[in-house]
Scaffold this motif. Structure first.
Motif, PDB file in Angstrom:
ATOM      1  N   TRP A  82      -2.817  13.481   4.198  1.00 34.76           N
ATOM      2  CA  TRP A  82      -3.548  12.439   4.909  1.00 34.76           C
ATOM      3  C   TRP A  82      -2.625  11.581   5.786  1.00 34.76           C
ATOM      4  O   TRP A  82      -1.407  11.535   5.590  1.00 34.76           O
ATOM      5  CB  TRP A  82      -4.343  11.527   3.977  1.00 34.76           C
ATOM      6  N   VAL A  83      -3.247  10.889   6.736  1.00 37.89           N
ATOM      7  CA  VAL A  83      -2.580   9.886   7.561  1.00 37.89           C
ATOM      8  C   VAL A  83      -3.178   8.535   7.175  1.00 37.89           C
ATOM      9  O   VAL A  83      -4.396   8.398   7.062  1.00 37.89           O
ATOM     10  CB  VAL A  83      -2.795  10.166   9.060  1.00 37.89           C
ATOM     11  N   TRP A  84      -2.304   7.545   7.007  1.00 34.97           N
ATOM     12  CA  TRP A  84      -2.718   6.269   6.424  1.00 34.97           C
ATOM     13  C   TRP A  84      -2.420   5.130   7.387  1.00 34.97           C
ATOM     14  O   TRP A  84      -1.398   5.129   8.076  1.00 34.97           O
ATOM     15  CB  TRP A  84      -1.982   6.042   5.103  1.00 34.97           C
ATOM     16  N   ALA A  85      -3.292   4.141   7.420  1.00 32.03           N
ATOM     17  CA  ALA A  85      -3.089   2.973   8.279  1.00 32.03           C
ATOM     18  C   ALA A  85      -3.705   1.752   7.634  1.00 32.03           C
ATOM     19  O   ALA A  85      -4.695   1.856   6.896  1.00 32.03           O
ATOM     20  CB  ALA A  85      -3.720   3.198   9.653  1.00 32.03           C
ATOM     21  N   THR A  86      -3.125   0.592   7.924  1.00 35.88           N
ATOM     22  CA  THR A  86      -3.707  -0.641   7.425  1.00 35.88           C
ATOM     23  C   THR A  86      -3.637  -1.714   8.503  1.00 35.88           C
ATOM     24  O   THR A  86      -2.627  -1.883   9.183  1.00 35.88           O
ATOM     25  CB  THR A  86      -3.033  -1.106   6.124  1.00 35.88           C
ATOM     26  N   PHE A  87      -4.756  -2.425   8.683  1.00 39.14           N
ATOM     27  CA  PHE A  87      -4.918  -3.469   9.696  1.00 39.14           C
ATOM     28  C   PHE A  87      -5.238  -4.797   9.016  1.00 39.14           C
ATOM     29  O   PHE A  87      -5.782  -4.828   7.911  1.00 39.14           O
ATOM     30  CB  PHE A  87      -6.070  -3.123  10.640  1.00 39.14           C
ATOM     31  N   GLU A  88      -4.918  -5.894   9.713  1.00 40.50           N
ATOM     32  CA  GLU A  88      -5.268  -7.228   9.217  1.00 40.50           C
ATOM     33  C   GLU A  88      -5.740  -8.114  10.352  1.00 40.50           C
ATOM     34  O   GLU A  88      -5.404  -7.891  11.524  1.00 40.50           O
ATOM     35  CB  GLU A  88      -4.049  -7.904   8.567  1.00 40.50           C
ATOM     36  N   GLN A  89      -6.516  -9.131   9.970  1.00 46.39           N
ATOM     37  CA  GLN A  89      -6.858 -10.199  10.899  1.00 46.39           C
ATOM     38  C   GLN A  89      -5.610 -11.068  11.064  1.00 46.39           C
ATOM     39  O   GLN A  89      -4.869 -11.304  10.113  1.00 46.39           O
ATOM     40  CB  GLN A  89      -8.040 -10.999  10.337  1.00 46.39           C
ATOM     41  N   VAL A  90      -5.352 -11.551  12.282  1.00 47.75           N
ATOM     42  CA  VAL A  90      -4.044 -12.146  12.583  1.00 47.75           C
ATOM     43  C   VAL A  90      -3.837 -13.528  11.973  1.00 47.75           C
ATOM     44  O   VAL A  90      -2.703 -14.027  11.968  1.00 47.75           O
ATOM     45  CB  VAL A  90      -3.814 -12.225  14.107  1.00 47.75           C
ATOM     46  N   ASP A  91      -4.896 -14.172  11.465  1.00 45.12           N
ATOM     47  CA  ASP A  91      -4.754 -15.521  10.922  1.00 45.12           C
ATOM     48  C   ASP A  91      -4.513 -15.538   9.419  1.00 45.12           C
ATOM     49  O   ASP A  91      -4.565 -16.606   8.802  1.00 45.12           O
ATOM     50  CB  ASP A  91      -6.008 -16.349  11.246  1.00 45.12           C
ATOM     51  N   ASN A  92      -4.266 -14.390   8.823  1.00 46.70           N
ATOM     52  CA  ASN A  92      -4.109 -14.345   7.360  1.00 46.70           C
ATOM     53  C   ASN A  92      -2.997 -15.255   6.863  1.00 46.70           C
ATOM     54  O   ASN A  92      -3.152 -15.939   5.849  1.00 46.70           O
ATOM     55  CB  ASN A  92      -3.843 -12.915   6.901  1.00 46.70           C
TER      56      ASN A  92
END
Length: 472
Positions: free
Chosen positions: A279-289
């Protein structure tokens, strides 16, 4: 299928790229058509040099997953070639992935066959909500989970934000995975092959492989409404009231639910492709965390960080998560006003590979800047890729993990097969708050060992026929 390797001579380090621009085709585009394989990469390059190809793949698929889709279409993108529709949501248009099925859909009680993809499951998990209610339900509960699993992170405790409200989680899968598991009866573990499940990878072109996504939602009821537009929000989403949930052996969790407005703060994407069976894995976040982004308004409290609270708990995150206030908290009727957890990022977003003077920056931070600029005017300008991970030796059988010779900073052994890059520290502060030294592939190797092809969704929720006393 695209070839995995492209014979181009490149540097094998993260130093400035002095050769012909090998990234010239990695141009951000606004499209609702997903990529089913990673673009061809240079031969024998280091992981750092290859990183932009995976970041590009994951950013393009993030856009495709957030593409508007008619609510009753079950995830079919609406006008996928019309960039003007992107980011425009109404009561009839929602992101593609919100039309996908959840763990609750795939694993009914007692090992029953799940509903068909085109059917709606409704809100049966919420005992106090009438049938036919179309509000989204943010509940992951299924057989063999516990009440705490409605709020707890994987292998960790719950995460209150700076207003003292808990972060909520949900997992969904695409039609490829849902139909494959349903048609083969793999929702019941007694139907699993002796050597485990092998999920479809697609053909790298028009046929997609399995995709799983996991979302982290912040409860916005105490957040000033002038900041809500910085989040992708769901209004009147139904969330569980933990002290009302059933917690009986061998049965589905059912809870009373209440509506609230939630904002997306974290998002995982895991996708199986022909070239990458691990698999290929990615993780994103909202910038104000964490308040680390220059765009966060000065008068806005970051979601999970307070410098004053950091003074009180300067060692809030260390190798021993048990020392973290609240890391082992189990929510109950007396724990609805928890002290906020103050989160810090233990691994910075990659700023490599370094560009040569005057060249475009294709590091993860550079790619984030390109995509966020392109997405200005939509809510998605407030989101960023934290990191990508993939197997450097994908030809090694996914069922053959490493022997644990490598270790992360906290002592965690790297056992993921295929030689992952990076080996450690690919984590989302909203979903792996207490285990940021670990990584996606290393964690999901446990599901692979359980015969579930890297899917914890299958490994932890597939029905197991009761034996002995449980049958009574």
């Amino acid at each position: 299928m695209k070839k995995l390797l492209l014979a181009v001579s490149v540097l094998a380090s993260g130093s400035a790229i002095a050769q012909e621009n090998i990234y010239k085709d990695l141009q951000p585009t606004i499209s609702g058509t997903p990529l089913n394989e990673v673009p061809a990469q240079p031969f024998a390059a280091s992981g750092v040099v290859k990183r932009p190809f995976f970041d590009y793949f994951n950013w393009q698929n993030f856009i495709a997953l957030m593409w508007p889709s008619k609510v009753q279409s079950h995830g079919i993108p609406y006008k996928p070639q019309d960039a003007k529709v992107f980011g425009k949501y109404t009561k009839d248009l929602q992101p593609v992935w919100l039309g996908w099925k959840s763990a609750f859909d795939l694993f009914p009680q007692n090992g029953d066959k799940p509903i068909a993809w085109e059917q709606n499951n409704g809100t049966a998990v919420c005992r106090n909500i009438k049938a036919g209610d179309t509000r989204p339900v943010l509940i992951t509960g299924s057989k063999f989970t516990s009440v705490a699993d409605e709020l707890d992170q994987a292998f960790g405790g719950p995460l209150p934000d700076q207003t003292g409200l808990f972060t909520r989680y949900e997992v969904r899968m695409n039609k490829v995975e849902y139909d494959f598991v349903r048609s083969n009866g793999y929702y019941n573990k007694s139907n699993w092959p002796a050597d485990g499940i092998t999920l479809p990878a697609g053909n790298g072109e028009e046929v997609a492989g399995v995709i799983e996504v996991k979302a982290a939602w912040r409860d916005l009821r105490k957040v000033d409404k002038k900041f809500h537009s910085r989040f992708f929000t769901l209004e009147n989403a139904l969330v569980s009231i933990p002290n009302t949930c059933t917690d009986k052996p061998n049965s589905m969790i059912v809870c009373d639910c209440e509506p609230t407005t939630v904002g997306l703060v974290g998002f995982h994407i895991a996708q199986k492709t022909p070239d990458f069976p691990q698999w290929v894995w990615a993780t994103f976040e909202q910038v104000d965390n964490l308040g680390e982004d220059a765009s966060t308004p000065k008068d806005m409290q970051p979601s999970y960080y307070d410098p004053e609270l950091y003074k009180k708990y300067p060692h809030v995150l260390r190798a021993n998560p048990a020392a973290h206030p609240g890391s082992n908290r189990v929510p109950d009727a007396t724990d609805f006003n928890p002290e906020p957890i103050n989160v810090v990022r233990l691994s910075q977003i990659p700023d490599t590979p370094k560009p040569a003077a005057g060249e475009q920056d294709y590091s993860t931070t550079g790619m984030n800047n390109m995509y966020r600029e392109m997405l200005k005017g939509t809510v998605w300008e407030h989101y960023q890729l934290i990191g990508s991970q993939w197997p450097q030796l994908p030809s090694i059988s996914p069922k053959t993990p490493t022997d644990g010779d490598f270790g992360c900073e906290d002592g965690t052994e790297v056992q993921a097969g295929g030689m992952p890059f990076p080996q450690c520290q690919v984590a989302n502060v909203t979903m792996e708050t207490y285990h940021q030294y670990d990584s996606c592939m290393n964690c999901h190797q446990g599901a692979q060992r359980a015969g579930a092809d890297f899917s914890w969704l299958l490994a932890t929720r597939a029905y197991i026929e009761p034996t002995g006393e449980l049958k009574k």
